[in-house]
Design a protein around this motif. Sequence first.
Motif, PDB file in Angstrom:
ATOM      1  N   ARG A 143      14.732 -21.217  34.185  1.00  0.00           N
ATOM      2  CA  ARG A 143      13.366 -21.632  34.504  1.00  0.00           C
ATOM      3  C   ARG A 143      12.935 -22.837  33.672  1.00  0.00           C
ATOM      4  O   ARG A 143      12.150 -23.674  34.134  1.00  0.00           O
ATOM      5  CB  ARG A 143      12.403 -20.462  34.259  1.00  0.00           C
ATOM      6  N   ALA A 144      13.475 -22.955  32.451  1.00  0.00           N
ATOM      7  CA  ALA A 144      13.086 -24.057  31.569  1.00  0.00           C
ATOM      8  C   ALA A 144      13.912 -25.316  31.812  1.00  0.00           C
ATOM      9  O   ALA A 144      13.377 -26.430  31.856  1.00  0.00           O
ATOM     10  CB  ALA A 144      13.216 -23.628  30.106  1.00  0.00           C
ATOM     11  N   VAL A 145      15.224 -25.148  31.966  1.00  0.00           N
ATOM     12  CA  VAL A 145      16.137 -26.281  32.148  1.00  0.00           C
ATOM     13  C   VAL A 145      17.119 -25.905  33.248  1.00  0.00           C
ATOM     14  O   VAL A 145      18.104 -25.212  33.007  1.00  0.00           O
ATOM     15  CB  VAL A 145      16.907 -26.611  30.844  1.00  0.00           C
ATOM     16  N   ARG A 146      16.857 -26.368  34.457  1.00  0.00           N
ATOM     17  CA  ARG A 146      17.686 -25.955  35.582  1.00  0.00           C
ATOM     18  C   ARG A 146      19.028 -26.676  35.575  1.00  0.00           C
ATOM     19  O   ARG A 146      19.082 -27.903  35.649  1.00  0.00           O
ATOM     20  CB  ARG A 146      16.973 -26.221  36.902  1.00  0.00           C
ATOM     21  N   PRO A 147      20.148 -25.928  35.515  1.00  0.00           N
ATOM     22  CA  PRO A 147      21.465 -26.572  35.589  1.00  0.00           C
ATOM     23  C   PRO A 147      21.839 -26.853  37.046  1.00  0.00           C
ATOM     24  O   PRO A 147      21.212 -26.335  37.979  1.00  0.00           O
ATOM     25  CB  PRO A 147      22.385 -25.510  34.984  1.00  0.00           C
ATOM     26  N   ASP A 148      22.876 -27.641  37.236  1.00  0.00           N
ATOM     27  CA  ASP A 148      23.388 -27.871  38.588  1.00  0.00           C
ATOM     28  C   ASP A 148      24.191 -26.675  39.079  1.00  0.00           C
ATOM     29  O   ASP A 148      24.200 -26.374  40.275  1.00  0.00           O
ATOM     30  CB  ASP A 148      24.291 -29.115  38.613  1.00  0.00           C
ATOM     31  N   VAL A 149      24.871 -26.001  38.162  1.00  0.00           N
ATOM     32  CA  VAL A 149      25.746 -24.895  38.524  1.00  0.00           C
ATOM     33  C   VAL A 149      25.926 -24.003  37.298  1.00  0.00           C
ATOM     34  O   VAL A 149      25.864 -24.472  36.156  1.00  0.00           O
ATOM     35  CB  VAL A 149      27.109 -25.423  39.040  1.00  0.00           C
ATOM     36  N   ILE A 150      26.139 -22.718  37.541  1.00  0.00           N
ATOM     37  CA  ILE A 150      26.364 -21.755  36.463  1.00  0.00           C
ATOM     38  C   ILE A 150      27.767 -21.184  36.618  1.00  0.00           C
ATOM     39  O   ILE A 150      28.157 -20.759  37.712  1.00  0.00           O
ATOM     40  CB  ILE A 150      25.325 -20.612  36.492  1.00  0.00           C
TER      41      ILE A 150
END
Length: 407
Positions: free
Chosen positions: A84-91
Amino acid sequence: MQSALRVLVCLHSFEPGGVERVALRLCKAWQTAGADVTVLLGRADGAMRDEAPALDYALYSSGTISTARFETLWMIFCLWRRVRAVRPDVIFCAGNSYTVVAVALRLLLGRACPPFVAKVSNDFDRPDMNAVARRAYRPWLKLQGRLIPHWVAMAGSMRDGIAVALDIPPERVTVIDNPVLDGAEARRLAEARDLAVRYGAKGRLFLSVGRLVPQKRFDLLLAAFARAGGPDDLLVIVGEGPCRGALQALAHRLGIASRLSLPGHQSDTASWYARADLFLLSSDYEGVPGVVVEAMAAGLSIVATRSSAALDELLGTDSLGRSRFGQLVDRGDVDALAAAMARPGAAPDRHSLRAQAGQFRVERAAPAYLRLLRMAAYPDQNQGEWGNPECAPSTGMSTSEPAYVSD
């Protein structure tokens, strides 16, 4: 210019385990290749802390409360907060034990959840489960298949079984050999064994490496050693875990306490592989066991239980059941394990062993993973420089301390 791929990886801690070790090795290679990699930690303790590569680590404080006993729930909360704070491109989901975190986040965030790529780190066939648990396990796997879009099999022989268990098309399972080693580690294992000299050794040294947990069935291994080991033979199990006391008690009951060594977790196991006569794997279930690859890289013959579909492929088993690089026995069969330990057969050619182990190197796997991660993050875009197999990342590892980012 293409932007750096933002990859988020979640790990419970630096506790020693093959899943965590491989994940950190991949993260280092991806970072070296130019990806923006963050490792979200549940807690910062564990025996591998001092050997962890210099990466960007994120850690949320739990105050004075230890989260070890509810680490999965804590990781779900931390991952939800981080995304929610820092959205990654992929996990990247590093292994089976983390898929529950992935499922929970998908249910919490719905379509706003970043895509996951999940690696299957252990065989889905779980003989340790009772009938009730197995009935619940099957629909649980199918739920994972519906909610996690991309999967990685660590060997080609695992792909179809994964697709069936998850009830997904095989095309959603990418085969990438498990990156157990890098080039420097492979050379160190080989050189240590080639240069090893055993002074005054009367008996054989049987070696196993792994966490002291029920999955590894070291109780079975102790029972087999009690039958097959001679008076001058030594069984060494390198690793630490909650079963230490039970194994020591069992060794006393079996009369082998003086011939059993439990040296605990070792950051460098090359010297043990160098001195051993035979490597043993007694597990009930595995994926592509990294310790078997390490033993092969050292040039050791293997005796292993059939704890994974990948082991036949790994040990070069032919259609008649004959393995080039060791012996496979049925899991849980103490008599068969003892017989194989007593008569391990002729030692395989070391060059062939090491060539087989060479396919499980990070230099091969990291570019393939980056291709898949970028495809998952941007399915409508063409693959870019991340997927170029000719641009394999350097394996040079920084010796600086990990940098922690506390939120």
